[in-house]
Design an enzyme around this catalytic site. Structure first.
Site, PDB file in Angstrom:
ATOM      1  N   GLU A  55      13.383   2.028  -4.123  1.00 12.79           N
ATOM      2  CA  GLU A  55      12.628   3.280  -4.088  1.00 12.79           C
ATOM      3  C   GLU A  55      12.487   3.820  -2.654  1.00 12.79           C
ATOM      4  OE1 GLU A  55       9.110   3.791  -6.742  1.00 12.79           O
ATOM      5  OE2 GLU A  55       8.141   4.442  -4.897  1.00 12.79           O
ATOM      6  N   ARG A  81      10.690  10.002  -9.803  1.00 16.00           N
ATOM      7  CA  ARG A  81      10.771   9.596  -8.380  1.00 16.00           C
ATOM      8  C   ARG A  81      11.964  10.251  -7.677  1.00 16.00           C
ATOM      9  NH1 ARG A  81       7.106   8.893 -10.186  1.00 16.00           N
ATOM     10  NH2 ARG A  81       5.835   7.080 -10.559  1.00 16.00           N
ATOM     11  N   SER A 131       5.798   0.049  -4.611  1.00 17.84           N
ATOM     12  CA  SER A 131       6.879  -0.400  -5.508  1.00 17.84           C
ATOM     13  C   SER A 131       8.204  -0.318  -4.748  1.00 17.84           C
ATOM     14  CB  SER A 131       6.986   0.517  -6.725  1.00 17.84           C
ATOM     15  OG  SER A 131       5.747   0.559  -7.372  1.00 17.84           O
TER      16      SER A 131
END
Ligand SMILES: Cc1cc2nc3c(=O)[nH]c(=O)nc-3n(C[C@H](O)[C@H](O)[C@H](O)COP(=O)(O)OP(=O)(O)OC[C@H]3O[C@@H](n4cnc5c(N)ncnc54)[C@H](O)[C@@H]3O)c2cc1C
Length: 326
Positions: A322, A156, A226
């Site tokens: 995130e 990520r 998320s």
């Protein structure tokens, strides 16, 4: 801006621009500099927490175009403009019989944002099939072509996330390998291995079914997917968690560290379904922060801080958000 972010946060921007052609990007940055205005880039708004009041220009990347560059015996090269919708791009490849990104179907947002956080799901990530991309460098004021090594992809993460705001991705080129090899490592997909004449469409349809059964639909319950990254920690840091909960999900990494499940840590901290004012943790998925109505960035930040403090106190593990706070 509430219709332009999947958390549907109450947010305003002083100015707005739609970038419909790549050459508008340098022109808009020049204009912003001349006027002394901050400029932020937005795709589909599915991985951002937008500040309540932005006193600059919000530029939405809206360029379109998809093309097959080349087909050889061992790969297909495809390219898409940054403003294309990622999921539509996946469907377009699958409809032509090209496999390689079917596990990434259903991820909201644009093609241009896909390499920014190296999107991933169901055992695949965009780095796996990355060939190159073209981006505008707002510091050197030139177009640059990036190889996978230049992008420094990680979980990520990429150079575009680390040097936030410096590059505007304009187009993305992927190398889809031939012959197609299904990636069925992830739970829920493995049973497809038994299926005769398996094709990318069947895998894509299963991924979409699984996603729909797990994640709340952002159009119904506004969310950003998320909200916390799965923490990758040293074995020392993981030890207290694994000693107390030997069955805690953990995924050993090549570098000797291990990846814990942020959703599991949050759920074990008793926070699934927890709410604070106008923001909450989804009842369906402990990793998903939801807007319960009329929330703004402040509500989301306060909830995220509470979740992080609770998990830290219970497990000694530090979680990281995130989405990008813009
Ligand atoms: C329901 C839901 C499920 C999700 N599931 C997943 C998942 O399975 N896996 C996953 O990895 N992510 C997932 N996400 C997160 C999100 O979809 C991805 O991160 C997506 O790539 C964001 O795209 P976007 O166009 O909406 O980017 P935005 O949210 O608009 O922007 C995100 C960041 O990228 C920057 N950016 C956007 N476009 C460009 C560009 N062209 N050039 C440079 N910078 C740019 C922005 O400035 C911002 O910093 C999910 C989100 C939701 C809402």
């Amino acid at each position: 801006m509430s219709a332009r972010n999947t958390l549907a946060l109450k947010a305003r921007s002083r100015w707005g621009a739609m970038l419909e052609a790549p050459d508008q990007v340098p022109a808009l940055f020049a204009l912003a500099r001349e006027r002394g205005l901050p400029l932020r880039i937005l795709g589909g708004g599915s991985n951002v927490v937008l500040s309540a009041d932005f006193a600059g220009i919000t530029a939405v990347v809206a360029t379109t175009g998809r093309v097959v560059i080349k087909q050889t015996e061992d790969h297909v090269l495809v390219e898409a403009a940054a403003g294309e919708t990622w999921h539509d791009f996946v469907v377009w490849t699958v409809e032509q019989g090209f496999g390689g990104i079917e596990n990434l179907a259903g991820i909201p947002g644009t093609v241009g944002a896909a390499p920014v956080q190296n999107i991933g799901a169901y055992g695949a990530e965009v780095a796996d099939v990355f060939e190159s991309l073209v981006a505008f460098d707002t510091v050197d004021k030139v177009l640059k072509t990036f190889t996978a090594a230049d992008c420094a992809f990680a979980y990520r993460d990429s150079v575009f996330k680390r040097e936030a705001g410096r590059y505007v991705v304009l187009s993305l080129r992927l190398r889809l390998p031939r012959p197609w090899k299904p990636n069925l490592r992830f739970a829920g997909l493995a049973e497809l291995a038994e299926q005769p004449a398996l094709d990318p469409r069947t895998v894509m349809d299963r991924v979409l079914y699984l996603r729909g059964s797990k994640l709340p639909d952002w159009r119904v319950t506004p969310n950003a997917g998320s909200f916390f990254q799965n923490p990758i920690v040293s074995l020392n840091e993981a030890a207290p968690v694994l000693a107390a909960f030997p069955a805690a999900p953990n995924f050993p990494q090549a570098d000797g560290r291990t990846k814990l499940s942020a959703g599991w840590l949050i759920e074990q901290s008793g926070l699934k379904g927890f709410s604070m004012g106008r923001a909450g943790i989804s009842e369906r998925h402990a990793l998903v922060v939801v807007n319960l109505g009329e929330a703004d960035a402040g509500d989301i930040a306060a909830l995220a801080a509470r979740v992080k403090a609770t998990v830290k106190a219970r497990f000694g593990i530090v979680l990281h958000e995130e989405p990008v706070f813009l």
